[in-house]
Enzyme design. Sequence first.
Site, PDB file in Angstrom:
ATOM      1  N   ARG A  71      36.059  27.302  44.896  1.00 53.17           N
ATOM      2  CA  ARG A  71      36.368  28.177  45.335  1.00 53.17           C
ATOM      3  C   ARG A  71      37.139  27.159  46.803  1.00 53.17           C
ATOM      4  O   ARG A  71      38.551  28.122  47.547  1.00 53.17           O
ATOM      5  CB  ARG A  71      35.853  29.229  46.251  1.00 53.17           C
ATOM      6  CG  ARG A  71      36.073  30.243  45.017  1.00 53.17           C
ATOM      7  CD  ARG A  71      34.955  31.902  45.291  1.00 53.17           C
ATOM      8  NE  ARG A  71      35.869  32.821  46.603  1.00 53.17           N
ATOM      9  CZ  ARG A  71      34.898  33.220  47.158  1.00 53.17           C
ATOM     10  NH1 ARG A  71      33.893  34.270  46.733  1.00 53.17           N
ATOM     11  NH2 ARG A  71      35.286  34.059  47.534  1.00 53.17           N
ATOM     12  N   VAL A 104      36.352  34.503  53.601  1.00 50.05           N
ATOM     13  CA  VAL A 104      35.970  33.064  53.909  1.00 50.05           C
ATOM     14  C   VAL A 104      37.278  32.093  53.671  1.00 50.05           C
ATOM     15  O   VAL A 104      36.097  31.040  53.667  1.00 50.05           O
ATOM     16  CB  VAL A 104      35.196  33.233  52.710  1.00 50.05           C
ATOM     17  CG1 VAL A 104      33.969  34.748  52.986  1.00 50.05           C
ATOM     18  CG2 VAL A 104      35.467  33.433  51.279  1.00 50.05           C
ATOM     19  N   ASP A 105      38.311  32.088  53.841  1.00 50.08           N
ATOM     20  CA  ASP A 105      39.118  31.209  53.852  1.00 50.08           C
ATOM     21  C   ASP A 105      39.887  30.382  55.321  1.00 50.08           C
ATOM     22  O   ASP A 105      39.210  31.659  55.826  1.00 50.08           O
ATOM     23  CB  ASP A 105      41.106  31.438  52.908  1.00 50.08           C
ATOM     24  CG  ASP A 105      41.458  32.626  53.127  1.00 50.08           C
ATOM     25  OD1 ASP A 105      42.042  33.320  52.072  1.00 50.08           O
ATOM     26  OD2 ASP A 105      41.931  32.887  54.442  1.00 50.08           O
ATOM     27  N   HIS A 120      32.474  38.161  56.816  1.00 51.12           N
ATOM     28  CA  HIS A 120      31.675  36.982  56.140  1.00 51.12           C
ATOM     29  C   HIS A 120      32.501  36.049  55.816  1.00 51.12           C
ATOM     30  O   HIS A 120      31.686  35.669  54.875  1.00 51.12           O
ATOM     31  CB  HIS A 120      32.672  38.351  54.528  1.00 51.12           C
ATOM     32  CG  HIS A 120      32.593  39.615  54.605  1.00 51.12           C
ATOM     33  ND1 HIS A 120      33.396  39.879  53.720  1.00 51.12           N
ATOM     34  CD2 HIS A 120      31.889  40.632  54.865  1.00 51.12           C
ATOM     35  CE1 HIS A 120      33.021  41.902  54.023  1.00 51.12           C
ATOM     36  NE2 HIS A 120      31.809  41.873  54.434  1.00 51.12           N
ATOM     37  N   SER A 198      40.481  46.679  50.162  1.00 48.67           N
ATOM     38  CA  SER A 198      40.535  47.719  49.358  1.00 48.67           C
ATOM     39  C   SER A 198      39.259  49.137  49.982  1.00 48.67           C
ATOM     40  O   SER A 198      39.430  49.782  49.634  1.00 48.67           O
ATOM     41  CB  SER A 198      39.687  47.619  47.772  1.00 48.67           C
ATOM     42  OG  SER A 198      38.705  46.662  48.170  1.00 48.67           O
TER      43      SER A 198
HETATM   44  P1  NAD Z   1      26.578  46.121  48.091  1.00 43.70           P
HETATM   45  O1  NAD Z   1      26.299  45.558  47.147  1.00 43.70           O
HETATM   46  O2  NAD Z   1      26.347  47.393  48.532  1.00 43.70           O
HETATM   47  O3  NAD Z   1      28.459  45.826  47.635  1.00 43.70           O
HETATM   48  C1  NAD Z   1      29.095  46.801  48.760  1.00 43.70           C
HETATM   49  C2  NAD Z   1      30.283  46.616  47.530  1.00 43.70           C
HETATM   50  O4  NAD Z   1      30.789  45.573  47.178  1.00 43.70           O
HETATM   51  C3  NAD Z   1      30.816  47.339  47.004  1.00 43.70           C
HETATM   52  O5  NAD Z   1      30.739  48.924  47.331  1.00 43.70           O
HETATM   53  C4  NAD Z   1      31.350  46.703  45.669  1.00 43.70           C
HETATM   54  O6  NAD Z   1      32.434  47.304  45.877  1.00 43.70           O
HETATM   55  C5  NAD Z   1      31.139  45.524  45.508  1.00 43.70           C
HETATM   56  N1  NAD Z   1      30.132  45.303  44.888  1.00 43.70           N
HETATM   57  C6  NAD Z   1      28.879  44.971  45.203  1.00 43.70           C
HETATM   58  N2  NAD Z   1      28.429  44.502  43.220  1.00 43.70           N
HETATM   59  C7  NAD Z   1      29.657  44.086  42.620  1.00 43.70           C
HETATM   60  C8  NAD Z   1      29.790  43.653  41.414  1.00 43.70           C
HETATM   61  N3  NAD Z   1      28.323  43.184  41.173  1.00 43.70           N
HETATM   62  N4  NAD Z   1      30.609  43.818  41.374  1.00 43.70           N
HETATM   63  C9  NAD Z   1      32.310  43.521  41.922  1.00 43.70           C
HETATM   64  N5  NAD Z   1      31.830  44.750  43.307  1.00 43.70           N
HETATM   65  C10 NAD Z   1      30.804  44.865  43.879  1.00 43.70           C
HETATM   66  O7  NAD Z   1      26.771  44.364  49.788  1.00 43.70           O
HETATM   67  P2  NAD Z   1      26.206  44.681  50.136  1.00 43.70           P
HETATM   68  O8  NAD Z   1      24.852  44.117  49.948  1.00 43.70           O
HETATM   69  O9  NAD Z   1      26.213  45.812  51.631  1.00 43.70           O
HETATM   70  O10 NAD Z   1      26.885  43.115  50.686  1.00 43.70           O
HETATM   71  C11 NAD Z   1      26.685  43.049  52.410  1.00 43.70           C
HETATM   72  C12 NAD Z   1      27.728  42.561  53.243  1.00 43.70           C
HETATM   73  O11 NAD Z   1      28.028  41.003  52.625  1.00 43.70           O
HETATM   74  C13 NAD Z   1      28.989  43.574  52.635  1.00 43.70           C
HETATM   75  O12 NAD Z   1      29.402  43.592  53.694  1.00 43.70           O
HETATM   76  C14 NAD Z   1      30.106  42.713  51.533  1.00 43.70           C
HETATM   77  O13 NAD Z   1      31.139  42.795  51.585  1.00 43.70           O
HETATM   78  C15 NAD Z   1      29.276  41.044  52.383  1.00 43.70           C
HETATM   79  N6  NAD Z   1      29.806  40.473  51.176  1.00 43.70           N
HETATM   80  C16 NAD Z   1      30.522  39.388  51.088  1.00 43.70           C
HETATM   81  C17 NAD Z   1      30.885  38.410  49.784  1.00 43.70           C
HETATM   82  C18 NAD Z   1      31.215  37.252  49.625  1.00 43.70           C
HETATM   83  O14 NAD Z   1      31.564  36.496  49.078  1.00 43.70           O
HETATM   84  N7  NAD Z   1      31.984  36.892  51.219  1.00 43.70           N
HETATM   85  C19 NAD Z   1      29.908  38.805  48.328  1.00 43.70           C
HETATM   86  C20 NAD Z   1      29.519  40.519  48.436  1.00 43.70           C
HETATM   87  C21 NAD Z   1      29.175  41.092  49.595  1.00 43.70           C
HETATM   88  N1  APR Z   2      49.877  41.964  49.728  1.00 39.02           N
HETATM   89  C1  APR Z   2      48.414  43.120  50.209  1.00 39.02           C
HETATM   90  N2  APR Z   2      47.473  43.583  49.692  1.00 39.02           N
HETATM   91  C2  APR Z   2      47.102  43.412  48.670  1.00 39.02           C
HETATM   92  C3  APR Z   2      48.040  41.912  47.841  1.00 39.02           C
HETATM   93  C4  APR Z   2      48.877  41.572  48.607  1.00 39.02           C
HETATM   94  N3  APR Z   2      50.216  40.422  48.028  1.00 39.02           N
HETATM   95  N4  APR Z   2      47.256  41.941  46.839  1.00 39.02           N
HETATM   96  C5  APR Z   2      46.537  42.226  46.312  1.00 39.02           C
HETATM   97  N5  APR Z   2      46.392  43.705  47.402  1.00 39.02           N
HETATM   98  C6  APR Z   2      45.285  44.446  47.966  1.00 39.02           C
HETATM   99  C7  APR Z   2      45.014  45.467  47.032  1.00 39.02           C
HETATM  100  O1  APR Z   2      45.491  46.436  46.083  1.00 39.02           O
HETATM  101  C8  APR Z   2      43.244  45.428  46.465  1.00 39.02           C
HETATM  102  O2  APR Z   2      43.999  46.853  47.919  1.00 39.02           O
HETATM  103  O3  APR Z   2      44.206  43.731  48.751  1.00 39.02           O
HETATM  104  C9  APR Z   2      43.736  44.427  48.455  1.00 39.02           C
HETATM  105  C10 APR Z   2      41.681  43.118  47.411  1.00 39.02           C
HETATM  106  O4  APR Z   2      40.848  44.161  47.563  1.00 39.02           O
HETATM  107  P1  APR Z   2      39.502  43.359  46.915  1.00 39.02           P
HETATM  108  O5  APR Z   2      40.103  42.509  46.018  1.00 39.02           O
HETATM  109  O6  APR Z   2      38.361  44.058  47.303  1.00 39.02           O
HETATM  110  O7  APR Z   2      39.445  41.720  48.679  1.00 39.02           O
HETATM  111  P2  APR Z   2      38.628  42.771  49.849  1.00 39.02           P
HETATM  112  O8  APR Z   2      39.315  44.185  50.340  1.00 39.02           O
HETATM  113  O9  APR Z   2      38.760  42.036  50.972  1.00 39.02           O
HETATM  114  O10 APR Z   2      36.903  43.086  49.585  1.00 39.02           O
HETATM  115  C11 APR Z   2      36.038  43.363  50.470  1.00 39.02           C
HETATM  116  O11 APR Z   2      34.804  42.466  49.212  1.00 39.02           O
HETATM  117  O12 APR Z   2      33.390  41.138  47.063  1.00 39.02           O
HETATM  118  C12 APR Z   2      33.694  41.297  48.362  1.00 39.02           C
HETATM  119  O13 APR Z   2      32.637  40.117  50.515  1.00 39.02           O
HETATM  120  C13 APR Z   2      33.866  40.488  49.668  1.00 39.02           C
HETATM  121  O14 APR Z   2      35.476  40.288  51.491  1.00 39.02           O
HETATM  122  C14 APR Z   2      35.452  40.856  49.741  1.00 39.02           C
HETATM  123  C15 APR Z   2      34.821  42.237  50.663  1.00 39.02           C
END
Ligand code: NAD
Ligand code: APR
Length: 249
Positions: A71, A104-105, A120, A198
């Site tokens: 990544r 994280v980019d 994050h 999202s």
């Molecule tokens: P969590 O386990 O409660 O999950 C929180 C959200 O992560 C869920 O509502 C869901 O949208 C998503 N999620 C969880 N498991 C998933 C799966 N298997 N596939 C897809 N989406 C999934 O998260 P947490 O334990 O409260 O995490 C603590 C913090 O770490 C949160 O703020 C979270 O955003 C962050 N985080 C970072 C990364 C990353 O790669 N930077 C990945 C996951 C979580």
């Molecule tokens: N412009 C604006 N929004 C967009 C575009 C675009 N070109 N393309 C996609 N999107 C929107 C999607 O509709 C979606 O709602 O970006 C959002 C991406 O949502 P996620 O993939 O859930 O990413 P994010 O909200 O950053 O996830 C939060 O979850 O897995 C963990 O820690 C990880 O930081 C991440 C956290």
Amino acid sequence: VPDSVDKARALLAGARRVVVFTGAGVSAESGIPTFRDSLTGLWERFDAQALATPEAFRADPALVWGWYEWRRTAVSRASPNAAHRAIATVEARHPGTVVITQNVDDLHERAGSAAPLHLHGSLFAPRCADCGRPAARPDGTADEPLEGRRLPPPACAHCAGPVRPGVVWFGEALPADVLDRAVEAAASCDLLLTVGTSGLVHPAAEIPHVAARLGAAVVQINPQPTPLDAVADVNLHGAAAEILPLLTR
Ligand code: NAD
Ligand code: APR
Ligand code: ZN
């Protein structure tokens, strides 16, 4: 859409303290996959629990380190897009703007954002999993880790422990000082732009609610509806790289 773009432009022009809150969608037009977009999202193609948890890293450090290096090299090959640049323009025009990102980019930094708050963590801040000391940043994209290729993590220069990505995993707490500063900024802004998230993952997803509760206007940019629709005064349903430049034109 036009009248809501005008309304958003007016809110931005008159704002005293701006917060920009971003998620993976702001980097989508740089070619970086988001997490939950159908088909292309990372969690559609990989098992988050097998790659983005402390347990996963302990069980198979090489699998997890290799995936994050894949990544990181993808990010190093990408460029910031017009959305990142428009956000840097907002910062230049509105001193005191705070950028809070879940990403994280390093695309905000490469577009000119001075010091985004990384809720994050970052792919560019690896640290020792044992003693916590920062590790040397892996340089460039020398060893092109292919998707899914294992890569044993480097050993900490201080204690020889395994180096881990500087990313917050599921189940881990967010860096408390960063979260505190983000909540403080959201609580004292008068406009919060939420772009490309999202709004599903807590506690990060609370940030726009903090701003709205304390009287800020909230503008959302996202092609899809999200739980943040309820808190947004203006919902701009479109791509960030198309819409943000309209607000800073
Ligand atoms: P969590 O386990 O409660 O999950 C929180 C959200 O992560 C869920 O509502 C869901 O949208 C998503 N999620 C969880 N498991 C998933 C799966 N298997 N596939 C897809 N989406 C999934 O998260 P947490 O334990 O409260 O995490 C603590 C913090 O770490 C949160 O703020 C979270 O955003 C962050 N985080 C970072 C990364 C990353 O790669 N930077 C990945 C996951 C979580
Ligand atoms: N412009 C604006 N929004 C967009 C575009 C675009 N070109 N393309 C996609 N999107 C929107 C999607 O509709 C979606 O709602 O970006 C959002 C991406 O949502 P996620 O993939 O859930 O990413 P994010 O909200 O950053 O996830 C939060 O979850 O897995 C963990 O820690 C990880 O930081 C991440 C956290
Ligand atoms: Zn160490």
